[in-house]
Design an enzyme around this catalytic site. Structure first.
Site, PDB file in Angstrom:
ATOM      1  N   ASP A 109       0.832  -1.197   0.000  1.00 21.52           N
ATOM      2  CA  ASP A 109       0.000   0.000   0.000  1.00 21.52           C
ATOM      3  C   ASP A 109       0.872   1.256   0.000  1.00 21.52           C
ATOM      4  OD1 ASP A 109      -1.840   1.999   0.408  1.00 21.52           O
ATOM      5  OD2 ASP A 109      -2.432   1.349   2.408  1.00 21.52           O
ATOM      6  N   ASP A 131      -6.486   2.145 -10.662  1.00 18.21           N
ATOM      7  CA  ASP A 131      -7.702   1.350 -10.837  1.00 18.21           C
ATOM      8  C   ASP A 131      -8.905   2.283 -10.727  1.00 18.21           C
ATOM      9  OD1 ASP A 131      -9.918  -0.416 -10.548  1.00 18.21           O
ATOM     10  OD2 ASP A 131      -8.545  -1.977  -9.881  1.00 18.21           O
ATOM     11  N   GLU A 208      -0.494   2.612 -21.313  1.00 19.95           N
ATOM     12  CA  GLU A 208      -0.982   3.711 -22.141  1.00 19.95           C
ATOM     13  C   GLU A 208      -1.064   3.300 -23.603  1.00 19.95           C
ATOM     14  OE1 GLU A 208       0.449   8.195 -23.465  1.00 19.95           O
ATOM     15  OE2 GLU A 208       1.280   7.265 -21.657  1.00 19.95           O
TER      16      GLU A 208
END
Length: 226
Positions: A109, A131, A208
């Site tokens: 995290d 996300d 991308e």
């Protein structure tokens, strides 16, 4: 809605395909040498042995952008945070191949690292293609929420940059709404092309490229910490 900065649970997979022998060796041999310590304060001196500028990327994917930025700024320290093991392996490969001694990685995290940094210690934070959590009931899981942004803002130096990239229309609109409510960031866009064209110092990622092959638009947001 719970403050997302207090939710310390990572959703989704931690690992994809089984690691090959060489990849497993990277995790075993190289990762301990470049890993962010699990406990205690985190600063440039502890990570790199000197007082250098620091930049942080949240969710670095396979590490292309992180490696590109680190290669372009060898005197700056970079911290990359990613919970997905296969992504960490990709970044380790870039570190090895590019002899990048100015990168440290954290598998977990990102906010657990951000909160341990000194206030006003970062020159830039990158959040690329997070996300989107498209369902409304999952909106609290998005990194672009006031809880995480409060924490990020506290660690950015005045005048430091926060960059966001996304190809998801819902996340794009959500992010613009959230950032418009804040008084601690200034959006640098002055014309439409400013967030439709990738800046020259923004290395392209495979995510991308995949988004563009699928016909998705990509939006590039740049904010300055007031």
């Amino acid at each position: 809605m719970n403050d997302p900065a207090t939710i310390r649970r990572l959703y989704g997979r931690a690992q994809g395909h089984k690691l090959r022998k060489g990849q497993a060796a990277l995790v075993e041999d190289l990762l301990p040498k470049v890993a962010v310590p699990e406990e205690g304060p985190v600063d440039a001196a502890r990570l790199f042995g000197d007082d250098r500028p620091l930049r942080l990327e949240i969710g670095f994917g396979a590490g292309e952008h992180l490696a590109g930025q680190a290669s372009a700024r060898p005197d700056t320290g970079f911290i990359g945070c990613e919970p997905f093991l296969n992504g960490v392996v990709g970044a380790l490969g870039h570190i090895r191949d590019g002899s990048l001694g100015n990168v440290r990685l954290y598998m977990g995290d990102a906010l657990a690292v951000v909160e341990r940094l000194p206030n006003a210690s970062l020159d830039a934070v990158y959040l690329l293609h997070p996300d989107p959590w498209r369902k409304a009931r999952h909106a609290k899981r998005r990194m672009m929420n006031h809880g995480p942004l409060d924490l990020i803002a506290s660690k950015l130096k005045p005048g430091a940059e926060f960059r966001l990239g996304t190809d998801d229309p819902t996340y794009c609109r959500w992010s613009m709404m959230v950032m418009a409510q804040r008084q601690d960031f200034t959006w640098l866009a002055e014309r439409p092309t400013d967030f439709l064209e990738r800046p020259e110092d923004w290395p392209e990622t495979r995510y991308e490229r995949k988004a563009r092959r699928q016909g998705h638009e990509v939006w590039y947001f740049r904010y300055i910490r007031r």
